[in-house]
Write an enzyme that holds these catalytic residues in place. Structure first.
Site, PDB file in Angstrom:
ATOM      1  CG  ASN A 120      -1.758   1.183   1.421  1.00 22.65           C
ATOM      2  OD1 ASN A 120      -1.433   2.256   0.922  1.00 22.65           O
ATOM      3  ND2 ASN A 120      -2.853   1.025   2.140  1.00 22.65           N
ATOM      4  CG  ASP A 175      -2.920  -6.600   9.284  1.00 27.21           C
ATOM      5  OD1 ASP A 175      -2.897  -6.590   8.035  1.00 27.21           O
ATOM      6  OD2 ASP A 175      -3.942  -6.904   9.937  1.00 27.21           O
ATOM      7  CB  SER A 176      -3.313  -0.814  10.246  1.00 19.54           C
ATOM      8  OG  SER A 176      -3.016  -0.704   8.868  1.00 19.54           O
ATOM      9  N   GLY A 234      -7.291   5.621   2.826  1.00 21.82           N
ATOM     10  CA  GLY A 234      -8.246   4.692   3.431  1.00 21.82           C
ATOM     11  C   GLY A 234      -9.436   5.403   4.072  1.00 21.82           C
ATOM     12  CE  LYS A 255      -3.151   8.667   9.527  1.00 20.13           C
ATOM     13  NZ  LYS A 255      -3.339   7.924   8.276  1.00 20.13           N
ATOM     14  NE  ARG A 297       0.548   2.570   9.421  1.00 21.33           N
ATOM     15  CZ  ARG A 297      -0.689   2.947   9.061  1.00 21.33           C
ATOM     16  NH1 ARG A 297      -1.000   4.218   8.906  1.00 21.33           N
ATOM     17  NH2 ARG A 297      -1.610   2.044   8.835  1.00 21.33           N
TER      18      ARG A 297
HETATM   19  P1  ITT Z   1      -0.392  -4.168   3.017  1.00 18.84           P
HETATM   20  O1  ITT Z   1      -1.076  -5.360   3.637  1.00 18.84           O
HETATM   21  O2  ITT Z   1       0.353  -4.504   1.774  1.00 18.84           O
HETATM   22  O3  ITT Z   1       0.446  -3.417   4.002  1.00 18.84           O
HETATM   23  P2  ITT Z   1      -3.067  -3.088   2.943  1.00 18.84           P
HETATM   24  O4  ITT Z   1      -3.629  -1.761   2.555  1.00 18.84           O
HETATM   25  O5  ITT Z   1      -3.754  -4.329   2.404  1.00 18.84           O
HETATM   26  O6  ITT Z   1      -1.519  -3.110   2.539  1.00 18.84           O
HETATM   27  P3  ITT Z   1      -3.875  -3.890   5.587  1.00 18.84           P
HETATM   28  O7  ITT Z   1      -4.179  -5.275   5.180  1.00 18.84           O
HETATM   29  O8  ITT Z   1      -3.155  -3.676   6.888  1.00 18.84           O
HETATM   30  O9  ITT Z   1      -2.979  -3.154   4.489  1.00 18.84           O
HETATM   31  O10 ITT Z   1      -5.205  -3.059   5.559  1.00 18.84           O
HETATM   32  C1  ITT Z   1      -5.308  -1.909   6.288  1.00 18.84           C
HETATM   33  C2  ITT Z   1      -6.433  -1.061   5.745  1.00 18.84           C
HETATM   34  O11 ITT Z   1      -6.968  -0.332   6.852  1.00 18.84           O
HETATM   35  C3  ITT Z   1      -5.886  -0.022   4.784  1.00 18.84           C
HETATM   36  O12 ITT Z   1      -5.989  -0.458   3.449  1.00 18.84           O
HETATM   37  C4  ITT Z   1      -6.761   1.177   5.101  1.00 18.84           C
HETATM   38  O13 ITT Z   1      -7.928   1.132   4.389  1.00 18.84           O
HETATM   39  C5  ITT Z   1      -7.108   1.013   6.564  1.00 18.84           C
HETATM   40  N1  ITT Z   1      -6.168   1.830   7.335  1.00 18.84           N
HETATM   41  C6  ITT Z   1      -5.086   1.407   8.029  1.00 18.84           C
HETATM   42  N2  ITT Z   1      -4.416   2.441   8.545  1.00 18.84           N
HETATM   43  C7  ITT Z   1      -5.076   3.543   8.145  1.00 18.84           C
HETATM   44  C8  ITT Z   1      -4.861   4.904   8.323  1.00 18.84           C
HETATM   45  O14 ITT Z   1      -3.800   5.371   8.973  1.00 18.84           O
HETATM   46  N3  ITT Z   1      -5.729   5.744   7.781  1.00 18.84           N
HETATM   47  C9  ITT Z   1      -6.788   5.302   7.092  1.00 18.84           C
HETATM   48  N4  ITT Z   1      -7.058   4.029   6.840  1.00 18.84           N
HETATM   49  C10 ITT Z   1      -6.204   3.139   7.375  1.00 18.84           C
END
Ligand code: ITT
Length: 201
Positions: free
Chosen positions: A10, A69-70, A157, A179, A185
């Site tokens: 991402n 992971d978030s 996101g 932020k 994070r």
């Molecule tokens: P990677 O696994 O490759 O790191 P991903 O986007 O699929 O990329 P995740 O599986 O951890 O990552 O999904 C986390 C989602 O949660 C991310 O795509 C965002 O939509 C949301 N998210 C996480 N942190 C965020 C933030 O700081 N601000 C807004 N949305 C966030």
């Protein structure tokens, strides 16, 4: 100096992690730029997914790795979308779709219960891992309120629909420094910093 791989596909997340790491003098490289595969996220928790992403990238690259992971956990939806936050955006990774789904599901709750709790939390678990399988995890969390309609073009996101703590501004309306002063994070990162990077230099 050893390179640290940021094991995320991402680009917005990679950018945030690079900003958080910038003052600490590490040499970083993204998983995408190394052509590393994106593992399937089969874990049941943020921690399990962060660990599996970090270990997969460490074993393929032979380098130390940082993965994240978030997601957003909505109280009235029993913690959903949680680990499914990215998947709620669908194959096109369209977060206006994901945010509308959160709002629609909150609307269903409102019809069932009359009033709806708009509280939510962003959660981030960072995992630092080595090719030999050693790994450590660091969790950060920020509570907040979901707003509708979404506001602001910064961040990524779900940022435009999340106002952290008692702030009026959403993360989407804040500049990156604001932020980072509050985010899930950045809080996970503060725990990683407390551990130090001596063994990565
Ligand atoms: P990677 O696994 O490759 O790191 P991903 O986007 O699929 O990329 P995740 O599986 O951890 O990552 O999904 C986390 C989602 O949660 C991310 O795509 C965002 O939509 C949301 N998210 C996480 N942190 C965020 C933030 O700081 N601000 C807004 N949305 C966030």
């Amino acid at each position: 100096m050893s390179k640290l791989v940021i094991a995320s596909h991402n680009p917005d997340k990679v950018q945030e992690i690079a900003e958080l790491l910038a003052p600490h003098g590490l040499s970083v490289v993204s998983a995408a730029s190394l052509g590393l595969p994106e593992p399937e996220e089969t874990g049941a928790t943020f921690t399990e997914n962060a660990v599996l992403k970090a270990l997969a990238a460490a074993s393929v690259s032979g380098l130390p790795v940082l993965a994240d992971d978030s997601g957003v956990a909505v109280t009235a939806l029993g913690g959903q979308p949680g680990i499914y936050s990215a998947r709620w955006a669908g194959p096109g990774k369209d977060f206006s779709v994901a945010m509308r789904r959160v709002e629609r599901e909150l609307g269903v709750e409102r019809e069932l219960a009359g009033a709806v709790d708009r509280s939510a939390a962003f959660v981030s678990v960072l995992c630092l891992a080595w090719p030999d399988g050693r790994h450590e995890t660091f969790e950060g969390r920020v509570e907040g309120t979901l707003v509708w309609p979404p506001r602001g073009g910064n961040g990524f996101g779900y940022d435009p629909m999340f106002a952290p703590e008692d702030r009026q501004q959403t993360f989407g309306e804040m500049d990156p420094a604001a932020k980072h002063a509050l985010s899930h994070r950045a809080r996970a990162f503060a725990k990683l910093l407390a551990r130090g990077f001596a063994d990565l230099r």
